[in-house]
Design a protein around this motif. Structure first.
Motif, mmCIF file in Angstrom:
data_model
loop_
_atom_site.group_PDB
_atom_site.id
_atom_site.type_symbol
_atom_site.label_atom_id
_atom_site.label_comp_id
_atom_site.label_asym_id
_atom_site.label_seq_id
_atom_site.Cartn_x
_atom_site.Cartn_y
_atom_site.Cartn_z
ATOM 1 N N PRO A 163 -15.699 49.347 35.125
ATOM 2 C CA PRO A 163 -16.958 48.651 35.428
ATOM 3 C C PRO A 163 -17.507 47.935 34.200
ATOM 4 C CG PRO A 163 -17.338 50.997 35.224
ATOM 5 C CD PRO A 163 -15.851 50.793 35.152
ATOM 6 N N VAL A 164 -18.161 46.826 34.450
ATOM 7 C CA VAL A 164 -18.857 46.155 33.355
ATOM 8 C C VAL A 164 -20.155 46.908 33.097
ATOM 9 C CG1 VAL A 164 -17.847 43.905 33.853
ATOM 10 C CG2 VAL A 164 -20.015 44.514 34.886
ATOM 11 N N ALA A 165 -20.663 46.797 31.905
ATOM 12 C CA ALA A 165 -21.923 47.462 31.570
ATOM 13 C C ALA A 165 -23.033 46.909 32.453
ATOM 14 C CB ALA A 165 -22.257 47.245 30.097
ATOM 15 N N ARG A 166 -23.950 47.774 32.822
ATOM 16 C CA ARG A 166 -25.092 47.333 33.630
ATOM 17 C C ARG A 166 -26.023 46.524 32.752
ATOM 18 N NH1 ARG A 166 -22.988 47.672 38.378
ATOM 19 N NH2 ARG A 166 -21.324 47.189 36.926
ATOM 20 N N LYS A 167 -26.590 45.468 33.290
ATOM 21 C CA LYS A 167 -27.483 44.608 32.513
ATOM 22 C C LYS A 167 -28.758 45.369 32.141
ATOM 23 C CE LYS A 167 -29.564 42.455 36.585
ATOM 24 N NZ LYS A 167 -29.845 41.207 37.269
ATOM 25 N N ASP A 168 -29.357 44.978 31.030
ATOM 26 C CA ASP A 168 -30.533 45.668 30.516
ATOM 27 C C ASP A 168 -31.753 45.541 31.425
ATOM 28 O OD1 ASP A 168 -29.186 46.569 28.270
ATOM 29 O OD2 ASP A 168 -29.781 44.843 27.051
#
Length: 174
Positions: A163-168
């Motif tokens: 998974p890509v990192a969750r946006k801030d």
């Protein structure tokens, strides 16, 4: 960690499936989970068409490919042997939302069983066309349905991407 949360965090779209058919019991479990999706006012506007027949699967794939404008060698279902088509009754004001929740349940249930999935679009266009209308007629399905999506299912041919990192700024507390 809770098993449901693990499934929600680990599910990823698969774009390379093995040709092996999933087990009947797995398919039935996934389909049942789809029927438990929340629907507006409990009206259960969606229906699910489970396509396991390779000939029909390939015909639907070809129609989807044409709508998408891809070359003749492209399979928009990435080789998945099972296609679950979600449609929803246009007469119900929440039909698109209802069908979308069914799609989510199908994909998350598949993940929980080790089955890969991906949501493929263009179902609306398919079932507005003569191809889709004729298919529903051939299957004996009556009503005014809108295509919501295709849930392609099968076993992954290769490991899925991390998974890509969750946006801030995903969540705002007030």
């Amino acid at each position: 960690m809770n098993e449901t949360i693990k499934v929600l965090e680990s599910r990823r779209s698969c774009r390379n499936f093995k040709s092996d058919m999933i087990k009947d019991e797995e398919l039935k479990t996934i389909l049942e989970a789809g029927t438990y999706a929340a629907t507006g006012m409990g009206k259960q506007s969606p229906i699910i068409i489970a396509v396991t027949d390779k000939k029909l699967r390939d015909e639907i794939s070809e129609e989807n490919r044409k709508i998408g404008g891809w070359g003749e060698d492209f399979d928009p279902f990435y080789g998945a042997p099972v296609i679950l088509i979600v449609l929803a009754d246009k007469e119900v004001s929440t039909h698109v939302y209802d069908g979308s929740l069914v799609m989510g349940n199908l994909m998350n249930a598949a993940e929980s069983l080790g089955i890969a999935s991906i949501w493929i679009h263009r179902a609306r266009e398919e079932f507005e066309s003569e191809f889709g209308k004729n298919l529903l007629k051939k299957l004996g399905i009556e009503g005014d349905y809108e295509g919501i999506g295709h849930c392609a299912l099968g076993y992954a041919a290769e490991p899925l991407k991390a998974p890509v990192a969750r946006k801030d700024n995903y969540i705002y507390y007030v």
